[in-house]
Design a protein around this motif. Structure first.
Motif, PDB file in Angstrom:
ATOM      1  N   LEU A 341       1.402  -5.564   4.189  1.00  0.00           N
ATOM      2  CA  LEU A 341       2.418  -4.782   4.879  1.00  0.00           C
ATOM      3  C   LEU A 341       1.871  -3.449   5.376  1.00  0.00           C
ATOM      4  O   LEU A 341       0.926  -2.896   4.785  1.00  0.00           O
ATOM      5  CB  LEU A 341       3.610  -4.518   3.960  1.00  0.00           C
ATOM      6  N   PRO A 342       2.494  -2.896   6.425  1.00  0.00           N
ATOM      7  CA  PRO A 342       2.208  -1.508   6.794  1.00  0.00           C
ATOM      8  C   PRO A 342       2.874  -0.571   5.789  1.00  0.00           C
ATOM      9  O   PRO A 342       3.523  -1.007   4.834  1.00  0.00           O
ATOM     10  CB  PRO A 342       2.852  -1.380   8.176  1.00  0.00           C
ATOM     11  N   THR A 359      10.678   5.356  -3.524  1.00  0.00           N
ATOM     12  CA  THR A 359       9.272   5.731  -3.430  1.00  0.00           C
ATOM     13  C   THR A 359       8.715   5.228  -2.111  1.00  0.00           C
ATOM     14  O   THR A 359       9.361   4.448  -1.398  1.00  0.00           O
ATOM     15  CB  THR A 359       8.462   5.142  -4.605  1.00  0.00           C
ATOM     16  N   SER A 360       7.505   5.680  -1.771  1.00  0.00           N
ATOM     17  CA  SER A 360       6.778   5.198  -0.606  1.00  0.00           C
ATOM     18  C   SER A 360       5.605   4.338  -1.064  1.00  0.00           C
ATOM     19  O   SER A 360       4.980   4.623  -2.095  1.00  0.00           O
ATOM     20  CB  SER A 360       6.257   6.368   0.236  1.00  0.00           C
ATOM     21  N   ILE A 361       5.296   3.309  -0.288  1.00  0.00           N
ATOM     22  CA  ILE A 361       4.192   2.404  -0.602  1.00  0.00           C
ATOM     23  C   ILE A 361       3.211   2.454   0.571  1.00  0.00           C
ATOM     24  O   ILE A 361       3.599   2.184   1.710  1.00  0.00           O
ATOM     25  CB  ILE A 361       4.699   0.973  -0.826  1.00  0.00           C
ATOM     26  N   PRO A 362       1.958   2.799   0.315  1.00  0.00           N
ATOM     27  CA  PRO A 362       0.982   2.886   1.414  1.00  0.00           C
ATOM     28  C   PRO A 362       0.719   1.523   2.041  1.00  0.00           C
ATOM     29  O   PRO A 362       1.003   0.479   1.454  1.00  0.00           O
ATOM     30  CB  PRO A 362      -0.282   3.441   0.726  1.00  0.00           C
ATOM     31  N   ASN A 363       0.129   1.551   3.237  1.00  0.00           N
ATOM     32  CA  ASN A 363      -0.156   0.296   3.923  1.00  0.00           C
ATOM     33  C   ASN A 363      -1.302  -0.454   3.244  1.00  0.00           C
ATOM     34  O   ASN A 363      -2.144   0.126   2.554  1.00  0.00           O
ATOM     35  CB  ASN A 363      -0.529   0.560   5.388  1.00  0.00           C
ATOM     36  N   GLY A 364      -1.307  -1.774   3.419  1.00  0.00           N
ATOM     37  CA  GLY A 364      -2.415  -2.600   2.954  1.00  0.00           C
ATOM     38  C   GLY A 364      -2.460  -2.872   1.472  1.00  0.00           C
ATOM     39  O   GLY A 364      -3.460  -3.383   0.962  1.00  0.00           O
ATOM     40  N   GLN A 365      -1.388  -2.562   0.733  1.00  0.00           N
ATOM     41  CA  GLN A 365      -1.398  -2.781  -0.711  1.00  0.00           C
ATOM     42  C   GLN A 365      -1.294  -4.279  -1.041  1.00  0.00           C
ATOM     43  O   GLN A 365      -0.590  -5.030  -0.372  1.00  0.00           O
ATOM     44  CB  GLN A 365      -0.244  -2.046  -1.381  1.00  0.00           C
TER      45      GLN A 365
END
Length: 671
Positions: A341-342, A359-365
């Motif tokens: 995901l982005p 919360t925020s989740i960074p891209n590519g996790q």
């Protein structure tokens, strides 16, 4: 635009074909609209060093040809989009004696590296579709630094003139269990050869017009509207639209249910929906990549979006009702690492309208896991950036405080009122946090049973006077204080490996059945352990207690009389070896060491004996008139327990007229 997605293990790049118009329609003598093919080439899995890509489009007047061309000059081919300036103007040539138009896309400086996630688009325009309906299979040759790979793309269909099918829309998008949904669409053109079919679950129905009402829905359901045209040569041509309707809460309908891991009732994983659609490509097992794959508990299945995500696109899960959320866990992309995901925000809501950010989740996790304490019904991932490749999610897992029921191979936890209408066998412990009802004529067989939170266990052996089944407890039993246990069909507490406890009334002791609340056993009540009775017990059938620890009833205990009494008047109680103090009136605690010794019983009670010798012992009970009531022969080392009445006499004799140890206890209910 219609899209044909081709993902091949033979190529390093993936290919998507869109058409304009959507779908392509054949020309007529009076109408020959211009058409366009749009080829999108994506490096989805890794950086790819590309030398060239050649697309081969069948040309001619046949059903497998796209268009009639006198030469390539009338066709316009141009790279577009980000990075298009790094590619040369495509070359166009006719091959195979003019039967194939070859369009080659080549970088200005070869090889060119197409970074992972990046794409290049080629537009081929300026042609008109021929007049024959059919399917066109476009070939291509991919040349990279890893080698040359030729493949054939999935077919592009040419449908009847003027045909269109678009805008499949459900109203509403979210329905309650048992509700119907109205689906509408727009269609036109074609002729009477066009057949429209709606598919859902494993059902299908021929439809007409531009609307259809579903049957009552009990599960989240995917719908596919298919238009089918059969050519004069008998070849089927199709065009499809898809949509999904969310049902909350859902039903589980099954014939036989085998659960090898965990069955979660009322704590379910929720219903997943998205505005990104789902891929109609099938996986290795033939299943489509539906949103439900995110919540099926299987990390080998995954939802795969139909479109590339943009900012504010979303994926969400509806838990069906407001829940106390304790943990969230995601598995992004597929196992090979593709389609992650982005950047996105994880948000929660109680009503699906007002959202709060968690919360925020960074891209590519690849994964995300976090603990939380939130009360919500909805959780969603909202994209905060766009991405040029599609996305996949293997797991959208939400843990909540338990409710309903959780059944595993070793135990079952019920957190809300439960009604069991058939036999329930649990090979482990069962814990109830609320009322439990087992229907008449059925039984509950399990390990530990614990009823908590001031609720009542009502099985067929409780408050079911007509019940004929029984409950077998092979481990511990606990019923809270002030609860009533009524054994209509009989209760058996057995000892398996090690010490077990049957606890009724809140007091727990090893190898003990503890009764603090009223106990009514309308059938045989068998305890293969100690019995501690502190309340009113009514036994209407013979009762076996192989070890008596303590009986407290209308007997003098430290100068006081316990109330309510223990009432064995309507049945018999068979008491074996005394293993501890008997609190009540005890007569003759010694041993018989001479033959023909007899004892006078002063009050009603229970005569308990144990043959400690290696010889046979005879015990005879005679009433006040000297009439024999019963005579029992005890083999060596056997135990005996007999009810007695005041005024009776107990006689004992040893086989052969010799002395033998015979321990005697007499417990009376009287003075």
């Amino acid at each position: 635009m219609a899209a044909v997605q081709t993902r091949s293990a033979d190529t390093l790049l993936s290919y998507r074909v869109d058409t304009d118009p959507d779908p392509l329609t054949v020309s007529t003598p009076t109408s020959a609209p211009p058409s366009t093919l749009i080829f999108t080439v994506t490096a989805e899995t890794a950086d790819v060093a590309c030398n060239s890509i050649t697309f081969r489009i069948p040309i001619g007047a046949g059903e497998n040809d796209l268009a009639e061309l006198s030469g390539p000059d009338g066709v316009d081919a141009v790279p577009v989009g980000e990075g298009a300036s790094n590619w040369s103007a495509p070359t166009k040539t006719l091959e195979n004696n003019g039967a194939v138009l070859a369009v080659q896309l080549k970088p200005k400086m070869a090889p060119i590296t197409l970074p992972k996630g990046k794409q290049i688009t080629l537009r081929v325009a300026g042609f008109t579709v021929n007049r024959v309906e059919g399917e066109v299979r476009i070939g291509l040759t991919e040349v990279t630094t890893s080698g040359t790979k030729p493949i054939t793309l999935d077919p592009v269909f040419k449908l009847p003139p003027g045909f269109y099918l678009r805008n499949l829309t459900p109203t509403p998008l979210l329905v309650e269990n048992g509700a119907t949904v109205d689906l509408t669409w727009q269609s036109g053109g074609g002729d009477n050869r066009t057949k429209y079919t709606m598919f859902w679950d494993r059902e299908s129905e021929t439809v007409s017009g531009e609307s259809w009402t579903s049957p009552p829905l009990h599960q989240t359901t995917g719908f596919m509207l298919q238009a089918l045209v059969t050519t004069s040569g008998g070849k089927p041509l199709t065009h499809t639209l898809t949509t999904t309707v969310t049902v909350a809460p859902q039903d589980l309908t099954t014939r036989d249910l085998t659960v090898n891991c965990t069955l979660d009732i009322g704590n379910g994983p929720g219903t997943a929906t998205t505005n990104l659609g789902f891929s109609t490509s099938t996986g290795e097992n033939g299943t489509r990549h539906l949103p439900s794959a995110m919540t099926d508990g299987d990390p080998n299945t995954y939802w795969w979006s139909a479109d590339q995500p943009k900012a504010n696109d979303w994926v969400r899960v509806d838990l069906g009702s407001e829940r106390d959320i304790t943990r969230v866990r995601f598995l992004f992309g597929i196992e090979t690492g593709q389609y992650r995901l982005p950047a996105c925000d994880l948000e929660y809501s109680t009503d699906g309208n007002a959202w709060s950010k968690y919360t925020s989740i960074p891209n590519g996790q690849e994964t995300y896991e976090g603990t939380t304490s939130r009360k919500a019904r909805y959780l969603r991932l909202k994209m905060t950036a766009e991405q040029t490749w599609r996305i996949a999610i293997r797991s959208f897992d939400i843990a909540t405080l338990p409710r309903g029921a959780v059944i595993t191979p070793s135990r079952a936890d019920f957190n809300t009122p439960v009604t069991i209408v058939g036999d329930l066998v649990v090979k482990g412990k069962v814990r109830f946090e609320d009322d439990v009802t087992v229907a008449k004529e059925h039984s509950l067989t399990t390990g530990d049973i614990t009823v908590h939170s001031d609720h009542t266990l009502k099985a067929n052996w409780i408050n079911a006077t007509d019940g004929t089944k029984s409950i077998t407890v092979r481990d511990n039993v606990a019923v809270d204080t002030d609860k009533t246990l009524t054994a209509g069909g009989g209760l058996t507490v057995t000892r398996g490996y090690g010490l077990r406890t049957a606890q009724i009334g809140g007091l727990q002791e090893n190898e003990a059945v503890t009764i603090k609340s009223p106990l009514t056993a309308e059938k045989e009540f068998e305890v293969r352990g100690n019995l501690l009775a502190k309340g009113h017990a009514t036994i209407t059938e013979p009762t076996k207690v192989l070890r008596v620890r303590e009986l407290r009833g209308p007997v003098k205990q430290s100068g006081e009389t316990q109330d309510p009494p223990i009432d064995f008047s309507n049945g018999t109680i068979k008491v074996g070896k005394i293993d501890g103090l008997i609190s009540g009136k005890i007569e003759n605690k010694g041993t018989w060491s001479a033959p023909y010794v007899n004892y006078k019983v002063k009050a009603d009670g229970i005569f308990v004996g144990e043959n400690d010798s290696g010889r046979k012992v005879y015990v005879t009970l005679k009433d006040a008139g000297g009439n024999e009531v019963i005579k029992v022969k005890l083999e060596a080392w056997e135990e005996i327990s007999l009810p007695v009445k005041g005024g009776w006499t107990v006689y004992r004799d040893v086989e052969g007229g010799v002395s033998a140890n015979f321990k005697v206890r007499l417990f009376t209910f009287g003075q």
